[in-house]
Design an enzyme around this catalytic site. Structure first.
Site, PDB file in Angstrom:
ATOM      1  N   ASP A   8     -27.020 -18.693 -18.885  1.00 53.86           N
ATOM      2  CA  ASP A   8     -25.603 -19.047 -18.802  1.00 53.86           C
ATOM      3  C   ASP A   8     -25.200 -19.499 -20.195  1.00 53.86           C
ATOM      4  O   ASP A   8     -25.575 -20.577 -20.641  1.00 53.86           O
ATOM      5  CB  ASP A   8     -25.398 -20.172 -17.775  1.00 53.86           C
ATOM      6  CG  ASP A   8     -23.979 -20.771 -17.816  1.00 53.86           C
ATOM      7  OD1 ASP A   8     -23.114 -20.205 -18.506  1.00 53.86           O
ATOM      8  OD2 ASP A   8     -23.768 -21.802 -17.155  1.00 53.86           O
ATOM      9  N   LYS A  70     -17.408 -19.787 -27.986  1.00 60.34           N
ATOM     10  CA  LYS A  70     -17.233 -18.734 -26.983  1.00 60.34           C
ATOM     11  C   LYS A  70     -15.771 -18.304 -26.848  1.00 60.34           C
ATOM     12  O   LYS A  70     -15.492 -17.153 -26.508  1.00 60.34           O
ATOM     13  CB  LYS A  70     -17.758 -19.261 -25.652  1.00 60.34           C
ATOM     14  CG  LYS A  70     -17.713 -18.278 -24.500  1.00 60.34           C
ATOM     15  CD  LYS A  70     -18.438 -18.868 -23.305  1.00 60.34           C
ATOM     16  CE  LYS A  70     -18.243 -18.046 -22.050  1.00 60.34           C
ATOM     17  NZ  LYS A  70     -18.968 -18.643 -20.917  1.00 60.34           N
ATOM     18  N   GLU A 166     -19.786 -14.517 -14.401  1.00 61.81           N
ATOM     19  CA  GLU A 166     -20.165 -15.877 -14.007  1.00 61.81           C
ATOM     20  C   GLU A 166     -19.910 -16.157 -12.520  1.00 61.81           C
ATOM     21  O   GLU A 166     -20.800 -16.678 -11.841  1.00 61.81           O
ATOM     22  CB  GLU A 166     -19.433 -16.907 -14.882  1.00 61.81           C
ATOM     23  CG  GLU A 166     -20.016 -16.962 -16.291  1.00 61.81           C
ATOM     24  CD  GLU A 166     -19.126 -17.683 -17.297  1.00 61.81           C
ATOM     25  OE1 GLU A 166     -18.141 -18.324 -16.887  1.00 61.81           O
ATOM     26  OE2 GLU A 166     -19.427 -17.595 -18.502  1.00 61.81           O
ATOM     27  N   ASP A 189     -14.216 -22.893 -10.883  1.00 61.06           N
ATOM     28  CA  ASP A 189     -15.102 -23.258 -12.001  1.00 61.06           C
ATOM     29  C   ASP A 189     -14.334 -24.098 -13.017  1.00 61.06           C
ATOM     30  O   ASP A 189     -13.534 -23.581 -13.791  1.00 61.06           O
ATOM     31  CB  ASP A 189     -15.644 -21.969 -12.643  1.00 61.06           C
ATOM     32  CG  ASP A 189     -16.587 -22.249 -13.821  1.00 61.06           C
ATOM     33  OD1 ASP A 189     -16.680 -23.412 -14.275  1.00 61.06           O
ATOM     34  OD2 ASP A 189     -17.226 -21.288 -14.293  1.00 61.06           O
TER      35      ASP A 189
END
Ligand code: ADP
Ligand code: MG
Length: 589
Positions: A8, A70, A166, A189
């Site tokens: 992850d 990211k 994800e 999330d």
């Protein structure tokens, strides 16, 4: 052949793990930490520093400490807001570059530093070299972002076997691949810097993303910032960088503690000559965080509208991201979706675990070719009436994973005894019991509880039985080693017995099935007679009474065929009675 790890690669934190004896596990670094902050610090001299020590430099050396890289991976200048504490470079339209110590770094190079650290940690933990990986990305990542992530993996020395979404990984970790066809789930999330909501649908064993929504600038960081501002006001102090750095650490820590307890103390010794100590309550934190958390609502509503679903269509809501540990977030999720979320997994580890499971599936396929082991005898569980219900038939190739849904036979039942059986006999009592356990579920009317039972035999022949109340997510797992490793004599004896008793066994099963049906029908007929008997002729009524007596007599004989016939005859005799009741129901009376 080397193992495939699952990774992850998070905006805030990254994790790595691997399948071990059929179980996904996450690997820790030399300090025992499984969560690696996705932060890279470039010191004045020497190699880049990654993870926790780099995160400590975030406030002290903002220019050379790269966090949330990211956001920029696979992006061009102008596509992403540039409100970060370090410098960016590149002309509008060019790939975003990150500038530190006079050099330009592509965001994937930063990601590669993080991946290298994870790889080194994994190699140390496993004592072997690691070259293959599955890496997760947000569902909304476009091709450029996915390719850049893959390049980052390659720069870190991995062959990237697959890029996985994800939310899909999280759903796998929560075991939702066992839900029925066309099940729909929401993955909520809330991480450090980003909020993602995804609606997924399961079809042909694969999750499809129906919609995604969210905000790449909404997360735990915002709560931290609001909390720091609040604390800074309370301690009334000039905010130099060193004090702020300590305040920041203390704020994050207190935020985490308040997910568990109602109050938490903050001690900051020697802040410019004095010590600061204060207490924060959960209620105060919630007041500070509420406007931030509330912003997730609109995205959830949009995602549901785009997927054309209502909360009632969703079978499960799962929580992902460390910030969803906050009780306030859980309350809001329950309110938006009309039911509490499944919290059976650690929210900040679910994506990584799913990546590991995906990696295991991929490498399991390879093992399949080499390793052609089979199950010598059928495996199953005992179901109502003492019957054997086979889940993995004899002679199945391992590794294998099969599941089935069961329900409650009795209204108000609160638990189910799961007896794991091995053997070829029809009745549970004649098979071998490998183990048993009780699974509690939410009280429900007859036939309403949904308990998934999954059998998984890994390449090492270890059987893992998982039973889960899909409603509450409560689950129970047992592991047994004797499922495949059975002596040849024992297998032979079992097969012989099953042949020898084939006739009685079949009779027993047929009788049990017919009796279950009779047990349902008899009380139903009695009730129907009192409700609508007045509308039947005397002959019809006496015929029904006679057929009821036949069924009762047949039960007493213990023979399957006569009972089946009697049940069918009763069914026939009550056709008109049933029709009258249906008509009444439809007519609203
Ligand atoms: P990402 O997916 O962005 O990499 P994570 O899932 O690791 O991030 O979530 C990180 C966020 O979760 C941080 O803001 C962190 O403070 C928050 N967090 C972690 N543990 C807790 C907790 N116990 N209570 C509240 N927030 C938490
Ligand atoms: Mg994440």
């Amino acid at each position: 052949m080397s193992v495939t790890v699952g990774i992850d690669l998070g905006t805030t934190n990254s994790l790595i793990g691997v399948m071990e004896a059929g179980f996904p596990i996450l690997l820790a670094d030399e300090n025992g930490e499984r969560l690696t902050p996705s932060v890279v610090h470039f010191p004045a001299e020497g190699a880049a520093i990654v993870g926790r020590p780099a995160a400590r430099m975030r406030t002290l050396d903002q220019e050379n400490t790269i966090y949330s890289a990211k956001r920029f991976i696979g992006r061009r200048v102008g596509e992403e807001a540039d409100d970060v504490a370090y410098r960016l470079a590149g002309e509008k339209g060019d790939p975003v570059m990150i500038r530190s110590r006079g050099a330009n770094h592509a965001p994937e190079e930063i990601a590669a530093e993080i991946l290298k650290k994870l790889r080194t940690d994994a190699e140390r933990a496993m004592g072997e070299s690691v070259t293959r990986a599955v890496i997760t990305v947000p569902a909304y990542f476009n091709d450029a972002q996915r390719n850049a992530t893959k390049r980052a993996g390659e720069m870190a020395g991995f062959t990237v076997e697959r890029i996985v979404n994800e939310p899909t990984a999280a759903a796998l970790a929560y075991g939702l691949d066992r839900l029925g066809e066309r099940s729909k789930i929401a993955v909520f999330d809330l991480g450090g810097g980003t909020f993602d909501i995804s609606i997924l649908e399961l079809s042909n064993g694969v999750f499809h993303v129906l919609s995604t929504n969210g905000n790449t600038r909404l997360g735990g960081d915002d709560i931290d910032a609001a909390l720091i501002a609040h604390l800074a006001e309370r301690i009334e102090h000039p905010h130099d960088a060193a004090v702020l750095a300590r305040l920041r650490e203390a704020a994050v820590e207190v935020k985490h503690r308040l997910s568990e307890s109602e109050t938490a103390d903050i001690e900051l010794p020697f802040v410019a000559g004095r010590s600061v100590s204060l207490t924060l309550t959960r209620a105060e934190l919630e007041r500070i965080a509420a406007p931030i958390v509330e912003r997730t609502r609109a995205h959830c509503l949009r995602a549901m509208a785009d997927a054309k679903v209502t909360p009632a269509d969703l079978d499960e809501i799962i929580l992902v991201g460390g910030q969803t540990r906050m009780p306030l977030v859980r309350r809001l999720v329950a309110e938006i979706f009309g039911k509490p979320a499944n919290t059976s997994q650690n929210p900040d580890e679910a994506v990584a675990l799913g990546a590991v499971i995906q990696a295991g599936i991929l490498s399991g396929a390879v093992q399949n070719v080499v390793l052609l082991d089979i199950t010598p005898l059928s495996l199953g569980i005992e179901t109502f009436g003492g019957l054997m219900s086979v889940i993995i038939p004899r002679n199945s190739t391992i590794p294998i994973k099969r599941g089935e849904m069961f329900t409650n036979a009795v209204s108000g039942q609160r638990s189910m005894l799961v007896r794991v059986l091995q053997g070829e006999r029809e009745m549970a009592r004649d098979n071998w019991e490998l183990g048993k356990f009780d699974l509690e579920f939410e009280q429900a009317p007859k036939g309403h509880a949904r308990v998934g039972v999954q059998f998984e035999i890994d390449a090492n022949g270890i059987l893992r039985v998982l039973a889960r109340d899909t409603k509450t997510g409560r689950e129970h797992t047992v592991e047994m080693t004797s499922a495949v490793d059975v002596s040849d004599e024992a297998v032979e004896k079992m097969l012989e017995d099953s042949l020898e008793h084939a006739f009685e066994d079949m009779n027993d099963r047929a009788f049990t099935e017919a009796k279950l049906k009779a047990d349902e029908m008899l009380p139903a007929v009695r009730i129907a007679l009192t409700q609508a008997g007045g509308e039947l002729s005397a002959e019809e009524k006496s015929a029904i009474t006679a057929r009821v007596a036949d069924v009762e007599a047949a039960i007493a004989t213990g023979a399957a065929q006569p009972l089946k016939k009697a049940v069918a005859a009763l069914d026939e005799a009550t056709q008109r009675l049933a029709a009258i009741l249906v008509e009444r129901a439809v007519g609203g009376r």
